[in-house]
Design a protein around this motif. Structure first.
Motif, PDB file in Angstrom:
ATOM      1  N   ARG A 155     -10.149 -14.920-110.543  1.00 47.95           N
ATOM      2  CA  ARG A 155      -8.736 -14.567-111.112  1.00 47.95           C
ATOM      3  C   ARG A 155      -8.096 -13.610-110.230  1.00 47.95           C
ATOM      4  NH1 ARG A 155      -6.459 -15.577-115.792  1.00 47.95           N
ATOM      5  NH2 ARG A 155      -8.432 -15.810-116.926  1.00 47.95           N
ATOM      6  N   ALA A 156      -8.894 -12.628-109.791  1.00 48.15           N
ATOM      7  CA  ALA A 156      -8.215 -11.477-109.013  1.00 48.15           C
ATOM      8  C   ALA A 156      -8.042 -12.018-107.622  1.00 48.15           C
ATOM      9  CB  ALA A 156      -9.218 -10.208-109.139  1.00 48.15           C
ATOM     10  N   ALA A 157      -9.128 -12.973-107.056  1.00 47.55           N
ATOM     11  CA  ALA A 157      -8.939 -13.223-105.589  1.00 47.55           C
ATOM     12  C   ALA A 157      -7.822 -14.518-105.728  1.00 47.55           C
ATOM     13  CB  ALA A 157     -10.166 -13.972-105.166  1.00 47.55           C
ATOM     14  N   LEU A 158      -7.783 -15.330-106.769  1.00 45.15           N
ATOM     15  CA  LEU A 158      -6.533 -16.217-106.849  1.00 45.15           C
ATOM     16  C   LEU A 158      -5.326 -15.478-106.797  1.00 45.15           C
ATOM     17  CD1 LEU A 158      -8.157 -19.031-109.194  1.00 45.15           C
ATOM     18  CD2 LEU A 158      -7.786 -19.088-106.594  1.00 45.15           C
ATOM     19  N   GLY A 159      -5.165 -14.588-107.666  1.00 45.30           N
ATOM     20  CA  GLY A 159      -3.896 -13.785-107.526  1.00 45.30           C
ATOM     21  C   GLY A 159      -3.494 -13.018-106.228  1.00 45.30           C
ATOM     22  N   THR A 175     -19.035 -18.644-109.637  1.00 49.49           N
ATOM     23  CA  THR A 175     -18.348 -17.670-109.377  1.00 49.49           C
ATOM     24  C   THR A 175     -17.895 -17.006-110.850  1.00 49.49           C
ATOM     25  OG1 THR A 175     -17.416 -18.882-107.511  1.00 49.49           O
ATOM     26  CG2 THR A 175     -15.962 -17.365-108.346  1.00 49.49           C
ATOM     27  N   ASP A 176     -17.767 -15.584-110.665  1.00 54.37           N
ATOM     28  CA  ASP A 176     -17.529 -14.826-111.623  1.00 54.37           C
ATOM     29  C   ASP A 176     -15.724 -15.145-111.907  1.00 54.37           C
ATOM     30  OD1 ASP A 176     -15.973 -12.186-112.865  1.00 54.37           O
ATOM     31  OD2 ASP A 176     -18.259 -12.098-113.475  1.00 54.37           O
ATOM     32  N   PRO A 177     -15.688 -15.526-113.077  1.00 51.86           N
ATOM     33  CA  PRO A 177     -14.005 -15.755-113.577  1.00 51.86           C
ATOM     34  C   PRO A 177     -13.231 -14.623-113.141  1.00 51.86           C
ATOM     35  CG  PRO A 177     -15.468 -16.527-115.457  1.00 51.86           C
ATOM     36  CD  PRO A 177     -16.395 -15.792-114.368  1.00 51.86           C
ATOM     37  N   ASP A 178     -13.690 -13.414-113.639  1.00 52.31           N
ATOM     38  CA  ASP A 178     -12.903 -12.172-113.349  1.00 52.31           C
ATOM     39  C   ASP A 178     -12.542 -12.028-111.817  1.00 52.31           C
ATOM     40  OD1 ASP A 178     -12.338 -11.639-116.044  1.00 52.31           O
ATOM     41  OD2 ASP A 178     -14.403 -10.410-116.086  1.00 52.31           O
TER      42      ASP A 178
END
Length: 133
Positions: free
Chosen positions: A116-120, A110-113
């Motif tokens: 991060r957006a999906a978790l937010g 998974t791409d970290p960026d």
């Protein structure tokens, strides 16, 4: 290994290490759905582990992600080549850990960026749902 989010499972089999982002299960499941629905996001969702207790999900991300990971409510751990290896016939056996999304089914990490957006977004959705009660 560069953090491109385009590594295939076979390429990762030769990698010495990956990082692991762990999150509460509810937020992680929402994030998986968000990433899968956003087909335009680079790389999509990669392999995801679950723990036997059902408390957490772990997203495999490129090595080096842990160096800059600071998202509240989650943790990113350097594996330093310990634990998960691609190409093994068996699922992980630490405790009762297993695959929610195995490497052969999803391919790239998974791409970290994107994560991060999906978790937010997942956190905001969960908060809104909980406030509607």
């Amino acid at each position: 290994m560069e953090s491109t989010g385009t590594n295939t499972a076979s390429e990762l089999g030769a990698a010495s290490d990956l990082d692991l982002v762990t999150v509460p299960t509810r937020q992680g499941l929402e994030a998986v759905d968000i990433i899968r629905r956003a087909a335009s996001q680079a790389g999509g969702v990669g392999p995801v582990l679950h723990d036997g207790s059902g408390d957490t999900l772990g997203f495999l991300v490129p090595s080096g992600t842990a160096d800059a990971w600071d998202l509240p409510g989650s943790a990113c751990t350097q594996t330093d080549g310990r634990g998960v290896r691609f190409g093994d016939a068996a699922s992980p056996t630490a405790g009762a850990t297993g695959w929610l999304l195995p490497p052969e089914a999803v391919g790239p990490v998974t791409d970290p960026d994107v994560l991060r957006a999906a978790l937010g977004e997942a956190a905001r959705l969960i908060e809104a749902a909980d406030n509607c009660r």
